[in-house]
Design an enzyme around this catalytic site. Structure first.
Site, PDB file in Angstrom:
ATOM      1  N   ASP A 174       0.707  -1.304  -0.013  1.00 13.97           N
ATOM      2  CA  ASP A 174       0.111  -0.213   0.111  1.00 13.97           C
ATOM      3  C   ASP A 174       0.856   1.438   0.090  1.00 13.97           C
ATOM      4  OD1 ASP A 174      -0.084  -1.670   2.233  1.00 13.97           O
ATOM      5  OD2 ASP A 174      -1.462  -0.545   3.196  1.00 13.97           O
TER       6      ASP A 174
ATOM      7  N   ASP B  18      11.402  -4.430  -4.927  1.00 12.04           N
ATOM      8  CA  ASP B  18      11.050  -4.029  -3.610  1.00 12.04           C
ATOM      9  C   ASP B  18      11.354  -5.054  -2.720  1.00 12.04           C
ATOM     10  OD1 ASP B  18       9.607  -3.454  -1.126  1.00 12.04           O
ATOM     11  OD2 ASP B  18       7.662  -2.901  -2.085  1.00 12.04           O
TER      12      ASP B  18
ATOM     13  N   ALA C 110      11.883  -5.898   0.768  1.00  5.03           N
ATOM     14  CA  ALA C 110      11.616  -6.121   2.201  1.00  5.03           C
ATOM     15  C   ALA C 110      11.914  -7.423   2.485  1.00  5.03           C
ATOM     16  CB  ALA C 110      10.301  -5.496   2.596  1.00  5.03           C
TER      17      ALA C 110
ATOM     18  N   HIS D 202      -8.245   2.345   7.008  1.00  4.71           N
ATOM     19  CA  HIS D 202      -8.233   1.356   8.150  1.00  4.71           C
ATOM     20  C   HIS D 202      -7.368   1.518   9.333  1.00  4.71           C
ATOM     21  CE1 HIS D 202      -4.870   0.839   5.388  1.00  4.71           C
ATOM     22  NE2 HIS D 202      -4.224   0.229   6.091  1.00  4.71           N
TER      23      HIS D 202
HETATM   24  N1  F0G Z   1       7.269  -2.822   0.553  1.00  5.34           N
HETATM   25  C1  F0G Z   1       6.751  -3.809   1.302  1.00  5.34           C
HETATM   26  C2  F0G Z   1       6.599  -5.104   0.672  1.00  5.34           C
HETATM   27  C3  F0G Z   1       6.194  -3.720   2.511  1.00  5.34           C
HETATM   28  O1  F0G Z   1       5.717  -4.757   3.101  1.00  5.34           O
HETATM   29  C4  F0G Z   1       6.278  -2.696   3.118  1.00  5.34           C
HETATM   30  C5  F0G Z   1       5.681  -2.577   4.723  1.00  5.34           C
HETATM   31  C6  F0G Z   1       6.991  -1.443   2.616  1.00  5.34           C
HETATM   32  C7  F0G Z   1       7.359  -1.724   1.308  1.00  5.34           C
HETATM   33  C8  F0G Z   1       7.051  -0.094   3.462  1.00  5.34           C
HETATM   34  O2  F0G Z   1       8.105  -0.263   4.270  1.00  5.34           O
HETATM   35  O3  F0G Z   1       6.914   0.058   6.492  1.00  5.34           O
HETATM   36  O4  F0G Z   1       9.389   0.310   6.444  1.00  5.34           O
HETATM   37  O5  F0G Z   1       7.907   1.905   5.474  1.00  5.34           O
HETATM   38  N2  F0G Z   1       4.963  -3.410   5.282  1.00  5.34           N
HETATM   39  C9  F0G Z   1       4.810  -3.503   6.751  1.00  5.34           C
HETATM   40  C10 F0G Z   1       3.645  -4.710   6.830  1.00  5.34           C
HETATM   41  C11 F0G Z   1       4.434  -2.038   7.310  1.00  5.34           C
HETATM   42  O6  F0G Z   1       2.814  -4.629   7.743  1.00  5.34           O
HETATM   43  O7  F0G Z   1       3.356  -5.403   5.878  1.00  5.34           O
HETATM   44  P1  F0G Z   1       8.026   0.707   5.728  1.00  5.34           P
END
Ligand code: F0G
Length: 459
Positions: A125, A215, A217, A450
């Site tokens: 998101d 991306d 993460a 949300h």
């Molecule tokens: N990209 C992905 C795939 C993520 O899951 C998230 C964050 C972000 C970018 C953004 O990173 O929070 O460090 O600014 N996901 C968390 C979650 C918040 O609960 O899935 P961030």
């Protein structure tokens, strides 16, 4: 049932958590207007709201915290982080930032503007939000098999490459500013992307001269799945798979709060485009801070340099994904539906199937989250129509592809007994599913509702 893979660590420090009664939890739910983000963390027994920034750092990371170099410019912790990152990803330029969305904010406006499109296997998101804040439009293009939680597929996170090429031709390749490969694919259930799919996507991107951004993460969890499921990589190390993965992109953004096991931190990597790196530095200095700290303290940079490597350790990953698979196998025993197979960072319960009597506009994913808290003090969240929100033009509730309740598992935090509590709570809620009623929103803010909306159970 799957065997639980024992922890490859022992516990040196503990954080007590509070046990609550059902009556107390009923009270807390009312106080929070039935919004999971409104709950007081002290009143949560097992917190599965997110796996982001909620991991337990190691003794080595804590020791690194003491050694962090807090120099404003040219700090040693920065140098160490850049060195470690270059070694892992083989990219020429590495820029720390304070978290994932900061990476998106600094990088995306350099590649996207009004009239442009960005295409992804699936946008998270905040990633989608930063595409749109840059003036562009975001298009999801995940493989079809991802959309049916009941079927098993090895790489449900993959890009639908056939459709990708159709979209490029339809919109005009000159209008596609960026392709984003999210590994693992969070929104589809923590599902992995194969190296083959990364290669195929990159080939298409090169053909049309479109840059690709990973991306990243959950890059290490993705590499673990590649080792398990993609024949070519059976005998390769996580390090080798990671290098191969990142060959198939021009840049990456990373929320280091996930696989790098830090409480705060992010990274941007650029393979070799020096001009892009120079432009990026200007944005980082304006938004985040000087380039050698990027919005973090020196101690954070130090912990991140160490965490990046710990998060790639094979025994750790085997235990970590093993935990999620253990929980999944218990759900299989109870015949409870979830996005199959188990994801890397969690289980995504299929609330559409479990609470099939609750329509999307009464938020089955959210309803199940409330019931898990009521049952056992477990906090989870909705990844479904409740999160998706309203059509910005008509104001009407949108219908999501999925109605998930996400159990995101923090790293190195919960033990086998906690997983047994989770499984039992899910089963208890499942057994009384026919009595469960949905929710309606009584107040909501305009954007990202949300996080803040107030809800009321439907009588
Ligand atoms: N990209 C992905 C795939 C993520 O899951 C998230 C964050 C972000 C970018 C953004 O990173 O929070 O460090 O600014 N996901 C968390 C979650 C918040 O609960 O899935 P961030």
């Amino acid at each position: 049932m799957k065997k639980y893979i024992a922890e490859p660590f022992r516990i040196k420090m503990v954080e007590p958590i509070e046990m609550t009664t059902r009556e107390e939890r009923e009270e807390e739910l009312k106080k929070a207007h039935h919004n999971m983000f409104g709950l007081d963390s002290k009143k949560v027994y097992i917190d599965l709201l997110t796996d982001s920034g909620t991991g337990a750092m190691s003794d080595t990371q804590w020791a690194g915290i003491m050694r962090g170099d807090e120099a404003y410019a040219g700090g040693q912790s920065y140098k160490k982080l850049v060195e470690v990152s270059k070694e892992i990803f083989d990219y020429e330029f590495i820029q720390p930032v304070h978290q994932g969305r900061a990476a998106e904010k600094a990088l995306f406006p350099l590649l996207l503007k009004e009239g442009k499109f960005a295409i992804s296997n699936m946008f998270f998101d905040t990633t989608r939000a930063h595409v749109e804040l840059a003036g562009a439009r975001a298009i999801d293009c995940v493989v079809e098999e991802a959309k049916d939680p009941s079927i098993y597929a090895d790489f449900k996170g993959n890009m639908d490459t056939k459709r990708l090429e159709e979209i490029i031709n339809d919109k005009g390749s000159e209008n596609i500013g960026l392709i984003v490969m999210t590994i693992t694919n969070n929104s589809a259930g923590g599902q992995p992307v194969s190296v083959k799919n990364l290669r195929d996507t990159y080939k298409i991107a090169k053909k049309y001269d479109i840059p690709v951004c990973i991306d990243a993460a959950r890059f290490a969890e993705n590499a673990y799945f590649v080792k398990q499921r993609e024949k070519e990589f059976k005998d390769k190390s996580i390090e080798e798979i990671t290098k191969e993965t990142f060959k198939n992109a021009d840049m990456f953004t990373m929320s280091a709060k996930k696989d790098a096991i830090v409480n705060i931190g992010g990274l941007i990597g650029i393979k070799n485009d020096e001009k892009l790196y120079n432009d990026l530095k200007a944005n980082v200095i304006s938004y985040e801070g000087f380039i050698t700290y990027g919005g973090l303290s020196g101690r954070d940079l130090e912990a991140l340099a160490i965490g990046l490597k710990e998060g790639m350790n094979y025994d750790y990953l085997r235990y970590r994904i093993g935990q999620v698979e253990y929980l999944a196998s218990k759900l299989d025993d109870y015949n409870i539906a979830y996005q199959k197979p188990a994801g890397g960072h969690g289980i995504f319960l299929d609330a559409k199937a479990i609470l099939s009597h609750i329509p999307y506009y009464e938020f089955p994913g959210h309803t199940l989250a409330v019931e898990l808290y009521r049952q056992a003090g477990i906090r989870t969240c909705d990844i479904g129509s409740y999160m998706l929100g309203n059509d910005p033009d008509t104001g009407e509730q949108l219908k999501a592809d999925f109605e998930f309740t996400r159990l995101a598992i923090p790293r190195r935090v919960y033990t086998r007994a906690h997983f047994d509590v989770m499984a039992e709570a899910i089963k208890d809620v499942y057994d009384r599913r026919d009595e469960i009623k949905g929710f309606k929103i009584t107040w909501e803010p305009k954007v990202l509702r949300h996080f803040q909306a107030h809800l009321k159970p439907i009588e």
